[in-house]
Design a protein around this motif. Sequence first.
Motif, PDB file in Angstrom:
ATOM      1  N   GLU A 243       0.819  -1.217   0.000  1.00 32.41           N
ATOM      2  CA  GLU A 243       0.000   0.000   0.000  1.00 32.41           C
ATOM      3  C   GLU A 243       0.853   1.267   0.000  1.00 32.41           C
ATOM      4  O   GLU A 243       0.332   2.364  -0.222  1.00 32.41           O
ATOM      5  CB  GLU A 243      -0.928   0.014   1.231  1.00 32.41           C
ATOM      6  N   VAL A 244       2.151   1.136   0.280  1.00 32.98           N
ATOM      7  CA  VAL A 244       3.050   2.303   0.218  1.00 32.98           C
ATOM      8  C   VAL A 244       3.456   2.482  -1.241  1.00 32.98           C
ATOM      9  O   VAL A 244       4.170   1.658  -1.810  1.00 32.98           O
ATOM     10  CB  VAL A 244       4.283   2.113   1.122  1.00 32.98           C
ATOM     11  N   SER A 245       2.931   3.555  -1.871  1.00 33.96           N
ATOM     12  CA  SER A 245       3.160   3.719  -3.314  1.00 33.96           C
ATOM     13  C   SER A 245       4.376   4.594  -3.607  1.00 33.96           C
ATOM     14  O   SER A 245       5.051   4.385  -4.603  1.00 33.96           O
ATOM     15  CB  SER A 245       1.921   4.312  -3.982  1.00 33.96           C
TER      16      SER A 245
ATOM     17  N   ASN B 176     -10.280   1.784   5.752  1.00 29.83           N
ATOM     18  CA  ASN B 176      -9.686   1.444   7.047  1.00 29.83           C
ATOM     19  C   ASN B 176      -8.317   0.790   6.908  1.00 29.83           C
ATOM     20  O   ASN B 176      -7.551   0.690   7.849  1.00 29.83           O
ATOM     21  CB  ASN B 176     -10.627   0.536   7.854  1.00 29.83           C
ATOM     22  N   ARG B 177      -7.993   0.354   5.677  1.00 32.60           N
ATOM     23  CA  ARG B 177      -6.706  -0.308   5.434  1.00 32.60           C
ATOM     24  C   ARG B 177      -5.536   0.661   5.664  1.00 32.60           C
ATOM     25  O   ARG B 177      -4.460   0.255   6.103  1.00 32.60           O
ATOM     26  CB  ARG B 177      -6.721  -0.859   3.994  1.00 32.60           C
ATOM     27  N   VAL B 178      -5.753   1.949   5.363  1.00 36.49           N
ATOM     28  CA  VAL B 178      -4.690   2.941   5.551  1.00 36.49           C
ATOM     29  C   VAL B 178      -4.290   3.001   7.026  1.00 36.49           C
ATOM     30  O   VAL B 178      -3.104   3.006   7.364  1.00 36.49           O
ATOM     31  CB  VAL B 178      -5.154   4.319   5.020  1.00 36.49           C
ATOM     32  N   ASP B 179      -5.291   3.007   7.901  1.00 35.52           N
ATOM     33  CA  ASP B 179      -4.991   3.035   9.344  1.00 35.52           C
ATOM     34  C   ASP B 179      -4.301   1.751   9.781  1.00 35.52           C
ATOM     35  O   ASP B 179      -3.393   1.774  10.616  1.00 35.52           O
ATOM     36  CB  ASP B 179      -6.285   3.214  10.155  1.00 35.52           C
ATOM     37  N   GLU B 180      -4.737   0.635   9.218  1.00 35.96           N
ATOM     38  CA  GLU B 180      -4.105  -0.643   9.578  1.00 35.96           C
ATOM     39  C   GLU B 180      -2.626  -0.656   9.185  1.00 35.96           C
ATOM     40  O   GLU B 180      -1.786  -1.144   9.933  1.00 35.96           O
ATOM     41  CB  GLU B 180      -4.813  -1.811   8.872  1.00 35.96           C
ATOM     42  N   VAL B 181      -2.332  -0.111   8.008  1.00 41.41           N
ATOM     43  CA  VAL B 181      -0.940  -0.092   7.548  1.00 41.41           C
ATOM     44  C   VAL B 181      -0.101   0.799   8.469  1.00 41.41           C
ATOM     45  O   VAL B 181       1.009   0.442   8.864  1.00 41.41           O
ATOM     46  CB  VAL B 181      -0.850   0.368   6.075  1.00 41.41           C
ATOM     47  N   MET B 182      -0.660   1.964   8.844  1.00 39.71           N
ATOM     48  CA  MET B 182       0.098   2.846   9.756  1.00 39.71           C
ATOM     49  C   MET B 182       0.350   2.156  11.096  1.00 39.71           C
ATOM     50  O   MET B 182       1.455   2.240  11.641  1.00 39.71           O
ATOM     51  CB  MET B 182      -0.640   4.170   9.950  1.00 39.71           C
TER      52      MET B 182
END
Lengths: 148, 168
Positions: free
Chosen positions: A90-92, A114-120
């Motif tokens: 997800e890190v582009s 919500n995936r962005v928060d999970e990745v952080m």
Amino acid sequence: MDPIDRELVNRLQDGIEIGPRPFAESAKALGIPEEEVVRRIQRMVDDGYLSRFGPLYNADRMGGAVTLAAMAVPPERMDEVVEQVNAHVEVSHNYARDHDVLNMWFVISAEAPNRVDEVMDAIREETGLEVYNMPKEREYYIGLRLAL
Amino acid sequence: MSGRPSPEGVTLDAVDRRIIAATQGGLPLVPEPFHQLAETLGLTAEEVMERLQRMQAAGAVRRIAAIPHHYALGFKANGMTVWDVPDDRVDVLGPQVGALDFVSHAYRRPRHPPRWPYNLFAMVHGRSRDEVEAQVAVIADLLGDANRGHQVLYSTRVLKKTGLRLRA
């Protein structure tokens, strides 16, 4: 690049109309055939002057989410943390920037918001470092106009 | 048709996703690119164009354009300029900063005090750091007393750069 190439880039940065023959207008304005317009664009892509010619997609209008995140990475841990952060698909984009505190800046995009928060969270856990979330709250302008 | 993006964006179906996957790296560079794309995808050119137009109207496609590689074009200095602008003025001044021709992106983002007091981000591009410093001075002039502090962060290394990825 010759003057016709430069004029083409200046014209084509703003975008083409979606239609059967989208290069006809530029061809006419420059007095060259459409075949030459596309050949010149292809050559500039091949030579690396253009990263591509095509649609510029906006992930956060596609039901997904994008954010800009920053970290303060101790210089001696840089290589290790780059690997940990980049391992997430997800890190582009990820850039090292010269700043006394926040020296790593990366974009996280995901289709499920919500995936962005999970990745952080995952990056915080894996690195033991704080991840500063800087989502765009308002977009004032986007579009590069290089005057060539 | 107003062409104004709807706030919620667009819901993509499987055909939209195939079009996106096929064009992320660029359009076919031929005089009739949408026809060639349609042929590759087994669709009609009309359908491909109609779907791209709908995605553009919804803001999912910003534009179909030449995407310059600034560094190769001689714009070797890119600076992320960040500014601390009072909350009640940033939404008026932000678009003015964005309108400057050397600014490629301008956004409002949250502060993280005390480490990060800046709320206005503007990416600028110049042929040298001197040119970028001159651009920063133009922005500082425009902001006037609304500029309570700023910094320029130059990128020193690209650590990763990939295109948009979609779920299959």
